[in-house]
Scaffold this active site. Structure first.
Site, PDB file in Angstrom:
ATOM      1  N   VAL A  57     -30.814 -21.662 121.153  1.00  0.00           N
ATOM      2  CA  VAL A  57     -31.911 -20.949 121.797  1.00  0.00           C
ATOM      3  C   VAL A  57     -31.317 -20.132 122.931  1.00  0.00           C
ATOM      4  O   VAL A  57     -30.292 -20.508 123.515  1.00  0.00           O
ATOM      5  CB  VAL A  57     -33.019 -21.920 122.281  1.00  0.00           C
ATOM      6  CG1 VAL A  57     -32.542 -22.775 123.427  1.00  0.00           C
ATOM      7  CG2 VAL A  57     -34.285 -21.174 122.649  1.00  0.00           C
ATOM      8  N   CYS A  58     -31.922 -19.001 123.184  1.00  0.00           N
ATOM      9  CA  CYS A  58     -31.523 -18.118 124.270  1.00  0.00           C
ATOM     10  C   CYS A  58     -30.048 -17.717 124.098  1.00  0.00           C
ATOM     11  O   CYS A  58     -29.613 -17.429 122.984  1.00  0.00           O
ATOM     12  CB  CYS A  58     -31.803 -18.801 125.608  1.00  0.00           C
ATOM     13  SG  CYS A  58     -31.886 -17.690 127.016  1.00  0.00           S
ATOM     14  N   THR A  59     -29.277 -17.744 125.154  1.00  0.00           N
ATOM     15  CA  THR A  59     -27.892 -17.274 125.074  1.00  0.00           C
ATOM     16  C   THR A  59     -26.932 -18.306 124.496  1.00  0.00           C
ATOM     17  O   THR A  59     -25.725 -18.062 124.456  1.00  0.00           O
ATOM     18  CB  THR A  59     -27.396 -16.821 126.459  1.00  0.00           C
ATOM     19  OG1 THR A  59     -27.539 -17.901 127.385  1.00  0.00           O
ATOM     20  CG2 THR A  59     -28.168 -15.599 126.941  1.00  0.00           C
TER      21      THR A  59
ATOM     22  N   GLY B 264     -34.983 -16.850 120.633  1.00  0.00           N
ATOM     23  CA  GLY B 264     -35.017 -16.011 121.821  1.00  0.00           C
ATOM     24  C   GLY B 264     -34.998 -16.801 123.113  1.00  0.00           C
ATOM     25  O   GLY B 264     -34.380 -17.861 123.208  1.00  0.00           O
TER      26      GLY B 264
ATOM     27  N   THR C 135     -31.267 -13.661 120.415  1.00  0.00           N
ATOM     28  CA  THR C 135     -31.000 -14.299 121.711  1.00  0.00           C
ATOM     29  C   THR C 135     -32.112 -13.887 122.658  1.00  0.00           C
ATOM     30  O   THR C 135     -33.116 -13.288 122.234  1.00  0.00           O
ATOM     31  CB  THR C 135     -29.604 -13.883 122.237  1.00  0.00           C
ATOM     32  OG1 THR C 135     -29.283 -14.686 123.370  1.00  0.00           O
ATOM     33  CG2 THR C 135     -29.533 -12.406 122.584  1.00  0.00           C
TER      34      THR C 135
END
Length: 193
Positions: free
Chosen positions: A102-104, A152, A122
């Protein structure tokens, strides 16, 4: 199923906790009873960007021994993608059945070489950081490309875990968990390649 939750200094804990709070409920369903997990890191204690510190259960375990490796995001990912020790450790997960971020966290999978021929996503503010690592950045909330599932920004962690529950159990399980956590939202922006 055996899950590794990978934590690191500079993590965004909500990326981790949003996913964890949903996914640990796999043990409530007959299809996924017996699911186990380890909270893993390169050191016994991990701190987020704000100084909140937690202890990990396993220091640098062999990630190839897991069925699912989950990597959250956070500001720490920016420099960790160049950290040889960390990236070598993540590379152990190359043949794991499910690689989930998730995310970065996807930047760390990218640094390990897992995204070369994959489509991924991302946090919307850093799509350009992901571009060099993958075949294509898909600007949406969740992307599944084979065994790689990326998501994301931080709020997507709950939707990502619900998506995984749907893969492993069934849609009724997803609805039950949503009621348990008082989550009235519908998953959106899912791309399956």
């Amino acid at each position: 199923m055996k899950i590794a939750f990978v934590l690191f200094n500079g993590v965004t804990f909500l990326d981790f906790i949003g996913f964890y709070d949903v996914i640990y409920r796999l043990n409530h369903f007959e299809e996924t009873k017996g699911t186990t997990w380890d909270i893993c890191g390169l050191s016994e204690e991990i701190s987020d960007e704000l100084g909140l510190t937690v202890r990990v259960g396993r220091v640098k375990p062999d990630l190839s021994q897991y069925d699912l490796v989950f990597v959250p995001g956070g500001m720490g990912t920016r420099h960790l993608r160049y950290d040889e020790e960390f990236v070598s450790w993540i590379k152990q997960a190359e043949n794991v059945k499910f690689l989930v971020s998730v995310c970065t966290g996807s930047l760390l999978f990218g640094a390990a070489g897992f995204l070369k021929e994959k489509k991924a996503t991302t946090h919307p503010n850093v799509y350009e950081l992901l571009e060099p690592y993958c075949k294509e950045v898909i600007k949406c909330r969740i992307v599944r490309d084979g065994n790689l599932i990326t998501a994301g920004g931080v709020s997507t962690s709950i939707d990502l875990a619900l998506y995984m529950v749907g893969l492993f159990v069934h849609a009724e399980a997803v609805e039950l968990i949503k009621k348990q956590i008082d989550y009235p939202y519908e998953m959106q922006g899912i791309v399956e390649v």
